[in-house]
Motif scaffolding. Structure first.
Motif, PDB file in Angstrom:
ATOM      1  N   HIS A   1      49.099  38.029  47.710  1.00  0.00           N
ATOM      2  CA  HIS A   1      48.572  39.065  46.814  1.00  0.00           C
ATOM      3  C   HIS A   1      47.235  39.593  47.348  1.00  0.00           C
ATOM      4  CE1 HIS A   1      47.148  41.085  43.199  1.00  0.00           C
ATOM      5  NE2 HIS A   1      48.360  40.928  42.665  1.00  0.00           N
ATOM      6  N   PRO A   2      47.025  40.912  47.330  1.00  0.00           N
ATOM      7  CA  PRO A   2      45.777  41.497  47.848  1.00  0.00           C
ATOM      8  C   PRO A   2      44.506  40.894  47.230  1.00  0.00           C
ATOM      9  CG  PRO A   2      47.384  43.214  47.456  1.00  0.00           C
ATOM     10  CD  PRO A   2      47.976  41.956  46.900  1.00  0.00           C
ATOM     11  N   PHE A   3      44.558  40.573  45.932  1.00  0.00           N
ATOM     12  CA  PHE A   3      43.388  39.987  45.270  1.00  0.00           C
ATOM     13  C   PHE A   3      43.026  38.651  45.907  1.00  0.00           C
ATOM     14  CE2 PHE A   3      41.654  37.034  42.121  1.00  0.00           C
ATOM     15  CZ  PHE A   3      40.550  37.741  41.651  1.00  0.00           C
ATOM     16  N   ILE A   4      44.035  37.820  46.150  1.00  0.00           N
ATOM     17  CA  ILE A   4      43.828  36.509  46.765  1.00  0.00           C
ATOM     18  C   ILE A   4      43.421  36.672  48.224  1.00  0.00           C
ATOM     19  CG2 ILE A   4      44.923  34.335  47.421  1.00  0.00           C
ATOM     20  CD1 ILE A   4      44.409  34.651  44.400  1.00  0.00           C
ATOM     21  N   GLN A   5      44.066  37.580  48.917  1.00  0.00           N
ATOM     22  CA  GLN A   5      43.755  37.800  50.331  1.00  0.00           C
ATOM     23  C   GLN A   5      42.279  38.179  50.513  1.00  0.00           C
ATOM     24  OE1 GLN A   5      46.118  38.426  53.301  1.00  0.00           O
ATOM     25  NE2 GLN A   5      47.477  37.040  52.224  1.00  0.00           N
ATOM     26  N   GLN A   6      41.799  39.064  49.651  1.00  0.00           N
ATOM     27  CA  GLN A   6      40.409  39.499  49.747  1.00  0.00           C
ATOM     28  C   GLN A   6      39.450  38.349  49.450  1.00  0.00           C
ATOM     29  OE1 GLN A   6      38.920  42.280  50.805  1.00  0.00           O
ATOM     30  NE2 GLN A   6      36.948  41.293  50.385  1.00  0.00           N
ATOM     31  N   MET A   7      39.756  37.552  48.450  1.00  0.00           N
ATOM     32  CA  MET A   7      38.907  36.427  48.092  1.00  0.00           C
ATOM     33  C   MET A   7      38.822  35.423  49.240  1.00  0.00           C
ATOM     34  SD  MET A   7      39.285  33.807  44.825  1.00  0.00           S
ATOM     35  CE  MET A   7      40.683  32.896  45.536  1.00  0.00           C
ATOM     36  N   ILE A   8      39.966  35.120  49.840  1.00  0.00           N
ATOM     37  CA  ILE A   8      40.012  34.160  50.934  1.00  0.00           C
ATOM     38  C   ILE A   8      39.251  34.696  52.154  1.00  0.00           C
ATOM     39  CG2 ILE A   8      41.511  32.983  52.577  1.00  0.00           C
ATOM     40  CD1 ILE A   8      41.642  31.766  49.804  1.00  0.00           C
ATOM     41  N   SER A   9      39.484  35.939  52.502  1.00  0.00           N
ATOM     42  CA  SER A   9      38.828  36.521  53.674  1.00  0.00           C
ATOM     43  C   SER A   9      37.317  36.499  53.536  1.00  0.00           C
ATOM     44  CB  SER A   9      39.312  37.965  53.894  1.00  0.00           C
ATOM     45  OG  SER A   9      40.686  37.995  54.236  1.00  0.00           O
ATOM     46  N   SER A  10      36.823  36.863  52.365  1.00  0.00           N
ATOM     47  CA  SER A  10      35.375  36.875  52.130  1.00  0.00           C
ATOM     48  C   SER A  10      34.784  35.470  52.218  1.00  0.00           C
ATOM     49  CB  SER A  10      35.060  37.482  50.762  1.00  0.00           C
ATOM     50  OG  SER A  10      35.461  38.825  50.707  1.00  0.00           O
ATOM     51  N   GLY A  11      35.502  34.499  51.651  1.00  0.00           N
ATOM     52  CA  GLY A  11      35.023  33.120  51.684  1.00  0.00           C
ATOM     53  C   GLY A  11      34.999  32.541  53.083  1.00  0.00           C
ATOM     54  N   PHE A  12      36.020  32.841  53.875  1.00  0.00           N
ATOM     55  CA  PHE A  12      36.067  32.363  55.255  1.00  0.00           C
ATOM     56  C   PHE A  12      34.952  32.982  56.092  1.00  0.00           C
ATOM     57  CE2 PHE A  12      40.867  31.136  55.455  1.00  0.00           C
ATOM     58  CZ  PHE A  12      40.573  29.976  54.756  1.00  0.00           C
ATOM     59  N   GLU A  13      34.702  34.260  55.879  1.00  0.00           N
ATOM     60  CA  GLU A  13      33.620  34.915  56.615  1.00  0.00           C
ATOM     61  C   GLU A  13      32.276  34.279  56.290  1.00  0.00           C
ATOM     62  OE1 GLU A  13      33.741  39.105  55.886  1.00  0.00           O
ATOM     63  OE2 GLU A  13      35.738  39.353  56.798  1.00  0.00           O
ATOM     64  N   GLU A  14      32.086  33.920  55.026  1.00  0.00           N
ATOM     65  CA  GLU A  14      30.852  33.252  54.618  1.00  0.00           C
ATOM     66  C   GLU A  14      30.742  31.877  55.284  1.00  0.00           C
ATOM     67  OE1 GLU A  14      27.396  33.452  51.849  1.00  0.00           O
ATOM     68  OE2 GLU A  14      28.590  34.746  53.129  1.00  0.00           O
TER      69      GLU A  14
END
Length: 278
Positions: A204-217
């Motif tokens: 899901h795009p909502f989950i994908q965005q959350m995961i991507s942001s967290g990994f970048e951090e």
């Protein structure tokens, strides 16, 4: 007989080595931040098959979250020793387990993305840590507790898409969530339990965005901190890293880091390491 143990905050994997035979057991996670010597003992006794081996084990190698100081290691060592009275018990940090299980014969950065998160530089002998682990309240970027906290926060703020929120079967009222987080023990594992929903809607795009942001951090804080990090492979352990490998690769690429091994659990690598030391 020898026992090799890899313990996170949520669960512990135990492998009994008896010649060429391996026997696997599981207990709850045993972190010295959340457990006493008595609760460590109780958790072991609860697994009757594991408890039955107590008089046959001569060596135990325990790698666990939070076991970074003498005082923390002593809690685990004494708790384990109270059950396995005949065994020599060695306790080390889970970062060593991560480093050893992902090592390819050359210096590298090794990272944990489990209930909590952490990283280290490993040259084949020594583990070097630059950024301190601050736990789930102040740190643990990219971990299950981190994403669980973000997910629950978005849920209570009404920001989670309906198709995701409607799938949750447990009580997620504000009152229940605040009670579990502020009044019950092991709030980090409670928050991480919401990763089941995250995994369910991994595409899901909502989950994908959350995961991507967290990994970048995570990469920005826990990988870029090492001098010349671009010159070394960056290895990861943890189910979150394994499932969202593509997002992890993208986060590494953003900061010119080289993604290396991504494995779900370090226990197989730990067993191999100890078999080679016989």
């Amino acid at each position: 007989m020898r026992l090799i143990v890899d313990s996170g905050s949520t669960k512990s994997d135990w492998v009994l080595l008896n010649g060429n035979e391996e026997h696997h057991f599981e207990t709850m996670g045993l972190s010295p931040y959340f457990h006493t010597e008595e609760s460590v003992k109780a958790a072991i006794i609860k697994n009757s098959d594991l408890y039955a081996t107590r008089n046959e084990v001569s060596e135990i190698f325990f790698y666990g979250t939070g076991c970074s100081s003498d005082g923390m290691r002593a809690i685990i060592r004494n708790g384990v020793k109270s059950v396995f009275e005949k065994a020599e018990v060695e306790v080390d940090h889970d970062l060593m387990a991560c480093a050893v299980s992902t090592y390819e014969g050359e210096p590298a950065i090794s990272c944990i993305l489990g209930t909590g998160s952490n990283s280290c530089f490993f040259d084949g002998n020594d583990v070097i840590k630059v950024v301190p682990s601050l736990g789930y309240v102040l740190g643990d970027e990219g971990s299950g507790a981190y994403f669980g906290k973000q997910f629950v926060q978005a849920l209570l703020y009404g920001q989670v898409p309906k198709e995701i929120s409607d799938s949750i079967a447990v009580d997620v009222s504000k009152e229940e969530v605040l009670r579990r987080v502020y009044k019950e023990p092991n709030a980090n594992t409670y928050l991480a339990s919401f990763m089941k929903v995250v995994f369910q809607f991994a595409d899901h795009p909502f989950i994908q965005q959350m995961i991507s942001s967290g990994f970048e951090e995570f990469v920005r804080i826990h990988v870029c901190c090492y001098e010349n990090y671009q010159n070394y492979k960056v290895h990861f352990i943890g189910s979150i890293a394994k499932l969202f490998r593509d997002q992890l690769d993208q986060a590494c690429r953003k900061y010119n880091a080289q993604l290396g091994n991504v494995i779900q659990k370090p226990i197989d690598g730990l067993v191999r390491y100890h078999l080679e030391r016989v």
